[in-house]
Each structure stands twice: as C-alpha cells, then as structure tokens.
Design an enzyme around this catalytic site. Sequence first.
Site, PDB file in Angstrom:
ATOM      1  N   HIS A  94       9.480  95.481 -17.060  1.00  0.00           N
ATOM      2  CA  HIS A  94      10.487  95.894 -16.072  1.00  0.00           C
ATOM      3  C   HIS A  94      11.699  96.585 -16.686  1.00  0.00           C
ATOM      4  O   HIS A  94      12.618  96.969 -15.967  1.00  0.00           O
ATOM      5  CB  HIS A  94      10.951  94.704 -15.219  1.00  0.00           C
ATOM      6  CG  HIS A  94      11.788  93.706 -15.980  1.00  0.00           C
ATOM      7  ND1 HIS A  94      11.226  92.692 -16.710  1.00  0.00           N
ATOM      8  CD2 HIS A  94      13.128  93.582 -16.132  1.00  0.00           C
ATOM      9  CE1 HIS A  94      12.194  91.970 -17.272  1.00  0.00           C
ATOM     10  NE2 HIS A  94      13.356  92.491 -16.946  1.00  0.00           N
TER      11      HIS A  94
HETATM   12  C1  UD1 Z   1      17.886  92.926 -13.589  1.00  0.00           C
HETATM   13  C2  UD1 Z   1      18.747  92.844 -14.855  1.00  0.00           C
HETATM   14  C3  UD1 Z   1      17.844  92.704 -16.064  1.00  0.00           C
HETATM   15  C4  UD1 Z   1      16.890  91.549 -15.909  1.00  0.00           C
HETATM   16  C5  UD1 Z   1      16.129  91.675 -14.617  1.00  0.00           C
HETATM   17  C6  UD1 Z   1      15.308  90.435 -14.429  1.00  0.00           C
HETATM   18  C7  UD1 Z   1      20.870  94.095 -14.901  1.00  0.00           C
HETATM   19  C8  UD1 Z   1      21.542  95.302 -15.410  1.00  0.00           C
HETATM   20  N1  UD1 Z   1      19.536  94.068 -15.021  1.00  0.00           N
HETATM   21  O1  UD1 Z   1      17.120  94.121 -13.693  1.00  0.00           O
HETATM   22  O2  UD1 Z   1      18.657  92.454 -17.205  1.00  0.00           O
HETATM   23  O3  UD1 Z   1      16.001  91.548 -16.998  1.00  0.00           O
HETATM   24  O4  UD1 Z   1      17.054  91.783 -13.526  1.00  0.00           O
HETATM   25  O5  UD1 Z   1      14.353  90.523 -13.459  1.00  0.00           O
HETATM   26  O6  UD1 Z   1      21.512  93.210 -14.385  1.00  0.00           O
HETATM   27  N2  UD1 Z   1      14.617  94.695  -6.188  1.00  0.00           N
HETATM   28  C9  UD1 Z   1      13.927  94.226  -5.107  1.00  0.00           C
HETATM   29  N3  UD1 Z   1      14.126  92.920  -4.748  1.00  0.00           N
HETATM   30  C10 UD1 Z   1      14.973  92.094  -5.386  1.00  0.00           C
HETATM   31  C11 UD1 Z   1      15.672  92.603  -6.485  1.00  0.00           C
HETATM   32  C12 UD1 Z   1      15.482  93.907  -6.879  1.00  0.00           C
HETATM   33  O7  UD1 Z   1      13.142  94.946  -4.500  1.00  0.00           O
HETATM   34  O8  UD1 Z   1      15.094  90.912  -4.989  1.00  0.00           O
HETATM   35  C13 UD1 Z   1      14.382  96.107  -6.606  1.00  0.00           C
HETATM   36  C14 UD1 Z   1      15.391  97.067  -6.007  1.00  0.00           C
HETATM   37  O9  UD1 Z   1      14.739  98.248  -5.705  1.00  0.00           O
HETATM   38  C15 UD1 Z   1      16.344  97.310  -7.148  1.00  0.00           C
HETATM   39  C16 UD1 Z   1      15.441  97.173  -8.371  1.00  0.00           C
HETATM   40  O10 UD1 Z   1      14.492  96.179  -8.021  1.00  0.00           O
HETATM   41  O11 UD1 Z   1      16.976  98.550  -7.100  1.00  0.00           O
HETATM   42  C17 UD1 Z   1      16.185  96.764  -9.611  1.00  0.00           C
HETATM   43  O12 UD1 Z   1      16.972  95.592  -9.398  1.00  0.00           O
HETATM   44  P1  UD1 Z   1      18.286  95.308 -10.296  1.00  0.00           P
HETATM   45  O13 UD1 Z   1      18.780  93.937 -10.049  1.00  0.00           O
HETATM   46  O14 UD1 Z   1      19.236  96.433 -10.164  1.00  0.00           O
HETATM   47  O15 UD1 Z   1      17.737  95.427 -11.755  1.00  0.00           O
HETATM   48  P2  UD1 Z   1      16.456  94.770 -12.419  1.00  0.00           P
HETATM   49  O16 UD1 Z   1      15.565  95.836 -12.925  1.00  0.00           O
HETATM   50  O17 UD1 Z   1      15.895  93.742 -11.499  1.00  0.00           O
HETATM   51  N1  UDP Z   2       8.950  84.823 -14.443  1.00  0.00           N
HETATM   52  C1  UDP Z   2       8.432  84.270 -13.272  1.00  0.00           C
HETATM   53  N2  UDP Z   2       7.535  84.999 -12.543  1.00  0.00           N
HETATM   54  C2  UDP Z   2       7.108  86.233 -12.930  1.00  0.00           C
HETATM   55  C3  UDP Z   2       7.654  86.793 -14.121  1.00  0.00           C
HETATM   56  C4  UDP Z   2       8.586  86.079 -14.836  1.00  0.00           C
HETATM   57  O1  UDP Z   2       8.775  83.138 -12.907  1.00  0.00           O
HETATM   58  O2  UDP Z   2       6.280  86.841 -12.242  1.00  0.00           O
HETATM   59  C5  UDP Z   2       9.947  84.060 -15.197  1.00  0.00           C
HETATM   60  C6  UDP Z   2       9.670  83.875 -16.686  1.00  0.00           C
HETATM   61  O3  UDP Z   2       8.850  82.755 -16.922  1.00  0.00           O
HETATM   62  C7  UDP Z   2      11.077  83.675 -17.241  1.00  0.00           C
HETATM   63  C8  UDP Z   2      11.915  84.587 -16.362  1.00  0.00           C
HETATM   64  O4  UDP Z   2      11.149  84.808 -15.170  1.00  0.00           O
HETATM   65  O5  UDP Z   2      11.489  82.326 -17.052  1.00  0.00           O
HETATM   66  C9  UDP Z   2      12.200  85.883 -17.071  1.00  0.00           C
HETATM   67  O6  UDP Z   2      12.794  86.763 -16.191  1.00  0.00           O
HETATM   68  P1  UDP Z   2      12.688  88.344 -16.311  1.00  0.00           P
HETATM   69  O7  UDP Z   2      11.546  88.728 -17.150  1.00  0.00           O
HETATM   70  O8  UDP Z   2      12.761  88.865 -14.918  1.00  0.00           O
HETATM   71  O9  UDP Z   2      14.080  88.728 -17.000  1.00  0.00           O
HETATM   72  P2  UDP Z   2      14.580  88.853 -18.510  1.00  0.00           P
HETATM   73  O10 UDP Z   2      14.301  87.557 -19.194  1.00  0.00           O
HETATM   74  O11 UDP Z   2      13.886  90.027 -19.117  1.00  0.00           O
HETATM   75  O12 UDP Z   2      16.030  89.142 -18.367  1.00  0.00           O
END
Ligand code: UD1
Ligand code: UDP
Length: 368
Positions: free
Chosen positions: A209
């Site tokens: 992601h």
């Molecule tokens: C965010 C964090 C990243 C983390 C990740 C974990 C920042 C800068 N990034 O990235 O560090 O690793 O979360 O998962 O804070 N969206 C949905 N539903 C949701 C949430 C998001 O559809 O509930 C979609 C939206 O289109 C959104 C995109 O995901 O624009 C990205 O979401 P965003 O929270 O901006 O960044 P992540 O890539 O999720």
């Molecule tokens: N995780 C989860 N379901 C998924 C993918 C990840 O519960 O489908 C959990 C994973 O075990 C870990 C956390 O989400 O505890 C990690 O989050 P993510 O990869 O979104 O963010 P990051 O750690 O890169 O910030």
Amino acid sequence: MSRVLDIISVAGARPNFMKIAPLAQAFASEPRIRHRIVHTGQHYDTAMSSRFFTELGIPEPWRNLGVGSLGHAAQTAEILTRFDALLAESPCDVVLVVGDVNSTIACALAAVKRGIPVAHVEAGLRSFDRSMPEEINRMLTDAISDVLYVTEPSGCTNLAREGVDPARVLLTGNVMIDTLLAQLPAARAAGTLQRLGLERGGYGLVTLHRPSNVDDAAVLGMLMSVLARVGARLPLVFPVHPRTAARLKDMGWDAADSTVRLVEPQGYQDFLALMEAAKLIMTDSGGVQEEACILRVPCLTLRENTERPITVEVGGNKLVGRDPVLIESAAFEILDGRAPRASIPDLWDGRAATRICADLVARYGEQL
Ligand code: UD1
Ligand code: UDP
C-alpha cells in the site's frame, strides 16, 4: 498524586488500532489514569477501522473527529484544527500518539501548541527516506514530543544523533507485538484457512500500500507481474488495501487471470492466522515486517529501506526493493528452504504497554 492522570490517546488509521489496544487495557487497570480515545476518522471503512475496535476489545472512542480521506495538507490541517478545538473544550494532562500517520503529527502539534505534553509511542524509527510521508511525520512528531517510547535500539541511536535528551527516551519494546501475542490463540481458533480454502505452508501472503509502490501504474503493474511469477510456484493471497484496490481498478487489473488471489482487507485475527501459516510474506507494510519476524515467517520487504532495521538484523526480513529479478530470486530462495530462522528482538515480549503505563504514571502522575 491528588487526582488521576488524564490521558487522551489518538487513533486514526489501521496500524494505530493494534498499538492502542494494549495501552487501553493497561490504562484501564491503572486506577491513577483516566483514559479517553479520540478517533480522527482518517480511516473509516468498517474493514479498516471499527472492526478492529470490536475484535481487539478497544473501548469505543470518546470522540470521532470524522476527518475522512483528503490530500496530505488538507487532512493534516483538518485533524489539527478539530483536535485543537476538542482540547480547548476538554483539556487533558498528556496526549499520547502512536506510529507515523498524518493523525500522529497533527494531534501532537495541536497538543504541544496548547502546552500539553505529548508521549510518542514507536518513536525514533527512521527510514532516512524523506520522500516517504511517514518519515516526515516521524521526524516532526519526535521533535515536538515530550517523551519518546522506542521499540528497537536503532530508535534510541537515531534520537541520540538528533540531540534528544536521553532522559526523554525509553526503550519499552513493541506494543504491536503485545497485541499479536495476546491475539494468537483467538487467531488460531478463527478457522481462517478453512474458510479461504488454504493449507498451512501452501501459500504466500502479500500486502502492498506504499504510495511509492502502488500509485504509479507502471510500478504497480511490474510488481503484480513479479508476484504472478512467484504465484506460479506458490499461490499468493493478497488482502488489498483500499488505496491499492483503487489503483488496480484504474489499471483494469484482471484478478481472475492471475496466480495472485485478491481478497478484501482482513480482520486482525484472520490476518494474523494468514501470516502465521504462510510460507512467506511479501509486503511494504511497516507493522507486518515486525509481525512476520515474531512469527518466524520469512519476510521480503518490497522497499529500498526500512525504518525497522532490527527485523533485518535478527534474520526475519530481507529488503528486496522493486527490482523484479531480486524479488523473484529472494522468493525462490525461501521456497527452496534457504531462509534464515529469525531470533526475537529484545523486549518484544508482550509487556511494552505495561512499561509505558508505569512510566507515564511515574513521569507525570507525581506532579498532580
Ligand atoms: C495511511 C498512512 C500510512 C499507513 C496506512 C496504513 C499517512 C500519511 N499514511 O496510508 O502511513 O501505512 O495508512 O493502512 O498517514 N481509504 C478508503 N477507506 C478508508 C481509508 C482510506 O477507501 O477507510 C482510501 C481512500 O481512497 C484514501 C486512500 O485509501 O484516499 C488512502 O488513505 P490515507 O489514509 O490517505 O492513506 P493510506 O494509504 O491509507
Ligand atoms: N492488517 C490487518 N489486515 C490486513 C492487513 C494488515 O489486520 O488485511 C494488520 C497487520 O497485521 C498489522 C497492521 O494491520 O497489525 C499493519 O497496518 P498497515 O500495513 O495498514 O500499516 P503500516 O504498518 O504499514 O503503517
């Protein structure tokens, strides 16, 4: 201590919830602490948010700021403004933030400007890659936090190099691993493999992601092709983050045609069960690198760097970047049984939240 220590913790995005869960539990069993959780609403889908509160037994958030998805500037600014208003209405003694997401820096900044001490859990990690949004969030949050709780020795080294007073830094271990160890029995009983028609060791698990891997269609397409080649030897299961799902849809990716099976984002216990029984894990997640290491499932990180170098040092994780040849050869090495067996980092023992709770009471409680 004449009154309780009033703590507000911030939870915003998926990886925050597993970190808040053991802290909420530790705070609940400490009569000298009053604890409230504020959800920023950065993540909001049931599959990315509320499901984890139910599964991990996290108390309902006291408030939800309902910010939702926006660009970096707008999202950070909205959280900052809304959290500031909330602190104006209901101040507290300490604001606790975890990890490195936009909610982390925004709430830390709001608190510090109101003179409220900030505790940062998972402080000191550095990828040394400033193109990564999380790296900026980490550096800024650490710079303004009052107390820095660190998961691995590199965090202490990084903070010392940045001139942070060691009295503000404590190596506590890893709250994410507290959750993993606590949830393992439930994950083993969840029937996940059976439901997905998988066998232990009969598949690899993928998550991707990071914007650097998924936002550019050429890069994501290349990675999906490498995964398909690995998948031809060992089927791959890929729970797809919503950011990645949107990009794959834009590309017209045809999942039916591939050896990579795309599934919805999984609940915590299902995902833990999937990690534990996988033959290998390929990821760009921060947390998953650590979890794979504890579970002793070989992990390949599809990034050029990691802010969690301990996972590489103990033999649980290998950086393979985005080089298709390297990714494929490293995966085949694991499938051929040539992966080292990881050892467990110090203090990743399930008691990090207890240490943090005790330190907060000792550090701030006595002044009340
Ligand atoms: C965010 C964090 C990243 C983390 C990740 C974990 C920042 C800068 N990034 O990235 O560090 O690793 O979360 O998962 O804070 N969206 C949905 N539903 C949701 C949430 C998001 O559809 O509930 C979609 C939206 O289109 C959104 C995109 O995901 O624009 C990205 O979401 P965003 O929270 O901006 O960044 P992540 O890539 O999720
Ligand atoms: N995780 C989860 N379901 C998924 C993918 C990840 O519960 O489908 C959990 C994973 O075990 C870990 C956390 O989400 O505890 C990690 O989050 P993510 O990869 O979104 O963010 P990051 O750690 O890169 O910030």
